[in-house]
Write a protein that holds these residues in place. Sequence first.
Motif, PDB file in Angstrom:
ATOM      1  N   GLU A  17     -24.278  27.438  -9.297  1.00 39.80           N
ATOM      2  CA  GLU A  17     -23.114  26.669  -8.865  1.00 39.80           C
ATOM      3  C   GLU A  17     -21.844  27.154  -9.563  1.00 39.80           C
ATOM      4  OE1 GLU A  17     -25.956  25.460  -9.804  1.00 39.80           O
ATOM      5  OE2 GLU A  17     -26.725  24.530  -7.959  1.00 39.80           O
ATOM      6  N   ARG A  18     -21.973  27.547 -10.821  1.00 42.76           N
ATOM      7  CA  ARG A  18     -20.808  28.025 -11.545  1.00 42.76           C
ATOM      8  C   ARG A  18     -20.337  29.362 -10.991  1.00 42.76           C
ATOM      9  NH1 ARG A  18     -21.872  28.508 -17.663  1.00 42.76           N
ATOM     10  NH2 ARG A  18     -22.978  30.380 -17.021  1.00 42.76           N
ATOM     11  N   GLN A  19     -21.298  30.207 -10.575  1.00 46.37           N
ATOM     12  CA  GLN A  19     -20.946  31.495  -9.993  1.00 46.37           C
ATOM     13  C   GLN A  19     -20.168  31.299  -8.696  1.00 46.37           C
ATOM     14  OE1 GLN A  19     -24.887  32.949  -9.543  1.00 46.37           O
ATOM     15  NE2 GLN A  19     -25.141  33.476 -11.712  1.00 46.37           N
ATOM     16  N   VAL A  20     -20.683  30.390  -7.863  1.00 41.13           N
ATOM     17  CA  VAL A  20     -20.007  30.118  -6.597  1.00 41.13           C
ATOM     18  C   VAL A  20     -18.615  29.559  -6.852  1.00 41.13           C
ATOM     19  CG1 VAL A  20     -20.060  28.721  -4.495  1.00 41.13           C
ATOM     20  CG2 VAL A  20     -22.178  29.761  -5.353  1.00 41.13           C
ATOM     21  N   SER A  21     -18.507  28.679  -7.821  1.00 44.76           N
ATOM     22  CA  SER A  21     -17.209  28.087  -8.150  1.00 44.76           C
ATOM     23  C   SER A  21     -16.224  29.139  -8.640  1.00 44.76           C
ATOM     24  CB  SER A  21     -17.399  27.003  -9.220  1.00 44.76           C
ATOM     25  OG  SER A  21     -16.155  26.464  -9.616  1.00 44.76           O
ATOM     26  N   THR A  24     -15.117  31.191  -5.699  1.00 42.02           N
ATOM     27  CA  THR A  24     -14.240  30.370  -4.864  1.00 42.02           C
ATOM     28  C   THR A  24     -12.835  30.318  -5.445  1.00 42.02           C
ATOM     29  OG1 THR A  24     -16.103  28.994  -4.129  1.00 42.02           O
ATOM     30  CG2 THR A  24     -13.888  28.072  -3.873  1.00 42.02           C
ATOM     31  N   ALA A  25     -12.767  30.201  -6.759  1.00 49.28           N
ATOM     32  CA  ALA A  25     -11.465  30.178  -7.422  1.00 49.28           C
ATOM     33  C   ALA A  25     -10.743  31.512  -7.259  1.00 49.28           C
ATOM     34  CB  ALA A  25     -11.643  29.847  -8.901  1.00 49.28           C
ATOM     35  N   LEU A  26     -11.483  32.607  -7.398  1.00 45.06           N
ATOM     36  CA  LEU A  26     -10.893  33.929  -7.211  1.00 45.06           C
ATOM     37  C   LEU A  26     -10.388  34.088  -5.780  1.00 45.06           C
ATOM     38  CD1 LEU A  26     -10.296  36.846  -8.075  1.00 45.06           C
ATOM     39  CD2 LEU A  26     -12.667  37.420  -7.479  1.00 45.06           C
ATOM     40  N   THR A  27     -11.187  33.661  -4.823  1.00 43.98           N
ATOM     41  CA  THR A  27     -10.807  33.766  -3.415  1.00 43.98           C
ATOM     42  C   THR A  27      -9.546  32.957  -3.130  1.00 43.98           C
ATOM     43  OG1 THR A  27     -13.120  34.069  -2.775  1.00 43.98           O
ATOM     44  CG2 THR A  27     -11.586  33.420  -1.043  1.00 43.98           C
ATOM     45  N   GLN A  28      -9.471  31.770  -3.707  1.00 41.89           N
ATOM     46  CA  GLN A  28      -8.287  30.932  -3.506  1.00 41.89           C
ATOM     47  C   GLN A  28      -7.041  31.607  -4.079  1.00 41.89           C
ATOM     48  OE1 GLN A  28      -8.719  26.967  -5.021  1.00 41.89           O
ATOM     49  NE2 GLN A  28      -6.590  26.399  -4.610  1.00 41.89           N
ATOM     50  N   THR A  29      -7.178  32.219  -5.244  1.00 44.39           N
ATOM     51  CA  THR A  29      -6.049  32.929  -5.852  1.00 44.39           C
ATOM     52  C   THR A  29      -5.572  34.058  -4.952  1.00 44.39           C
ATOM     53  OG1 THR A  29      -6.849  32.433  -8.085  1.00 44.39           O
ATOM     54  CG2 THR A  29      -5.305  34.263  -7.861  1.00 44.39           C
ATOM     55  N   VAL A  30      -6.533  34.781  -4.389  1.00 45.68           N
ATOM     56  CA  VAL A  30      -6.205  35.907  -3.511  1.00 45.68           C
ATOM     57  C   VAL A  30      -5.491  35.420  -2.251  1.00 45.68           C
ATOM     58  CG1 VAL A  30      -7.202  37.717  -2.061  1.00 45.68           C
ATOM     59  CG2 VAL A  30      -8.044  37.377  -4.391  1.00 45.68           C
ATOM     60  N   HIS A  31      -5.977  34.332  -1.679  1.00 45.06           N
ATOM     61  CA  HIS A  31      -5.327  33.780  -0.487  1.00 45.06           C
ATOM     62  C   HIS A  31      -3.916  33.293  -0.799  1.00 45.06           C
ATOM     63  CE1 HIS A  31      -8.219  33.740   2.865  1.00 45.06           C
ATOM     64  NE2 HIS A  31      -9.158  33.702   1.939  1.00 45.06           N
ATOM     65  N   PHE A 265     -23.756  36.945  -5.014  1.00 38.67           N
ATOM     66  CA  PHE A 265     -22.848  37.836  -4.304  1.00 38.67           C
ATOM     67  C   PHE A 265     -21.832  38.487  -5.235  1.00 38.67           C
ATOM     68  CE2 PHE A 265     -18.723  38.464  -2.250  1.00 38.67           C
ATOM     69  CZ  PHE A 265     -19.073  39.333  -1.226  1.00 38.67           C
ATOM     70  N   LEU A 266     -21.207  37.718  -6.087  1.00 37.45           N
ATOM     71  CA  LEU A 266     -20.156  38.235  -6.963  1.00 37.45           C
ATOM     72  C   LEU A 266     -20.690  39.334  -7.872  1.00 37.45           C
ATOM     73  CD1 LEU A 266     -17.298  38.127  -8.163  1.00 37.45           C
ATOM     74  CD2 LEU A 266     -18.095  36.280  -9.661  1.00 37.45           C
ATOM     75  N   GLN A 267     -21.772  39.050  -8.576  1.00 33.36           N
ATOM     76  CA  GLN A 267     -22.336  40.035  -9.495  1.00 33.36           C
ATOM     77  C   GLN A 267     -22.851  41.260  -8.731  1.00 33.36           C
ATOM     78  OE1 GLN A 267     -23.338  39.574 -13.038  1.00 33.36           O
ATOM     79  NE2 GLN A 267     -22.129  37.727 -13.264  1.00 33.36           N
ATOM     80  N   ARG A 268     -23.491  41.025  -7.599  1.00 34.46           N
ATOM     81  CA  ARG A 268     -24.046  42.115  -6.818  1.00 34.46           C
ATOM     82  C   ARG A 268     -22.969  43.115  -6.411  1.00 34.46           C
ATOM     83  NH1 ARG A 268     -28.485  42.704  -3.612  1.00 34.46           N
ATOM     84  NH2 ARG A 268     -29.073  40.503  -3.847  1.00 34.46           N
ATOM     85  N   GLN A 269     -21.844  42.604  -5.915  1.00 34.13           N
ATOM     86  CA  GLN A 269     -20.805  43.483  -5.393  1.00 34.13           C
ATOM     87  C   GLN A 269     -20.037  44.196  -6.508  1.00 34.13           C
ATOM     88  OE1 GLN A 269     -20.978  44.077  -2.339  1.00 34.13           O
ATOM     89  NE2 GLN A 269     -22.213  42.336  -1.684  1.00 34.13           N
ATOM     90  N   VAL A 270     -19.832  43.536  -7.636  1.00 31.67           N
ATOM     91  CA  VAL A 270     -19.071  44.155  -8.727  1.00 31.67           C
ATOM     92  C   VAL A 270     -19.921  45.131  -9.524  1.00 31.67           C
ATOM     93  CG1 VAL A 270     -17.772  43.741 -10.848  1.00 31.67           C
ATOM     94  CG2 VAL A 270     -17.504  42.182  -8.908  1.00 31.67           C
TER      95      VAL A 270
END
Length: 363
Positions: A17-21, A24-31, A265-270
């Motif tokens: 849940e913390r990873q998703v959060s 989500t925060a990073l995505t919001q910043t980007v948007h 997803f986050l760790q996998r892609q980075v």
Amino acid sequence: MTAEAVTEGARAARPRERQVSQFTALTQTVHEAGLMVRRQGWYWTQFAVLNLALIGLVTAFVLIGASWWQLVIAAALAVVLGQFMFIGHDAAHRQIFASGRWNDWASLVVANLYAGMSYGWWQHKHSRHHAKPNQVGQDPDIGTGALVFHTEELTKPATGIVAWFRAHQGWLFFPMLLLEGINLHAAGIKTIFGRGEVKRRPVEIAFVTLRLGAYLALVFWVLPLGMAFAFLGVQLGLFGLYMGAVFAPNHKGMPIVPKSSKIDFLQRQVLMSRNVTGGRFVEWFTGGLNYQVEHHLFPSMARPHLRRVQPIVKEFCATHNIKYTETTLLESYGIVVRYLNKVGLAARDPFQCPLAMEFRSAR
């Protein structure tokens, strides 16, 4: 980075849940920074410039006629077609238009009609890669074929010429890319004329047939037979080398994920991606794919924004203790060669391979 480092990195980010959060925060910043908006004007400009370059090359080809200077035209054509493919790649990732249909047709036109490749074949393969990069049994880009990218699925040691080839596959990798242009065309033709499902088979067949037929007809009409084959050899060879030289640094030599591993997803892609530094020239040369980490996190982000989002992603990874990898283009090539040689040597006896033991212990 080792397989243990990948596993430790994944554990450090628990709970899920913390990873998703975090993402989500990073995505919001980007948007909020306006970095997910379309850049159609930029893409139309690029497309127009490339068309002018293509028209110029075709005109020069016809005017020069039977001359060995045509090999310079062949080399330039390889680069221009590579740049077209980057636009097709971006459209396939929904970066250009808001409409998925428009993006699909843009990719179809660019890949099939301009480059003579199958969009459907490439999209299927590339989508699987993006979903699970560098994961055994999932990422087609690391499937065992002419080259061995991992030893997890090998069942017996290689002998004779195969063992020698594997032991030197790193040094042979870039020369082999000279055949990749032919392979890309052949794989696409095999797909669209095969029995598998192809979404727009009649369109793909028509576009590829028109493109390849007209191209070959023009080359053999303008040039003598031997010179025509030399022209095709240079153009196809350099096109394949160009595509391979751009895509290889992105993931080759990064951690291989065992088949049974589960990573967010986050760790996998980075963790599985590598950025390439070098400024605007490298950005142009690679079609923006030098920002591989950012591209994998935000695949639908327009190419011009990848440069702007990089500092945000880099700071985010530093804050959350996520390994962020970047190196120069030449250094990345060295990493690829050394990695492939290491795996190739290990593949001679996979049962005593340190890499294989490392992968197994990470499960």
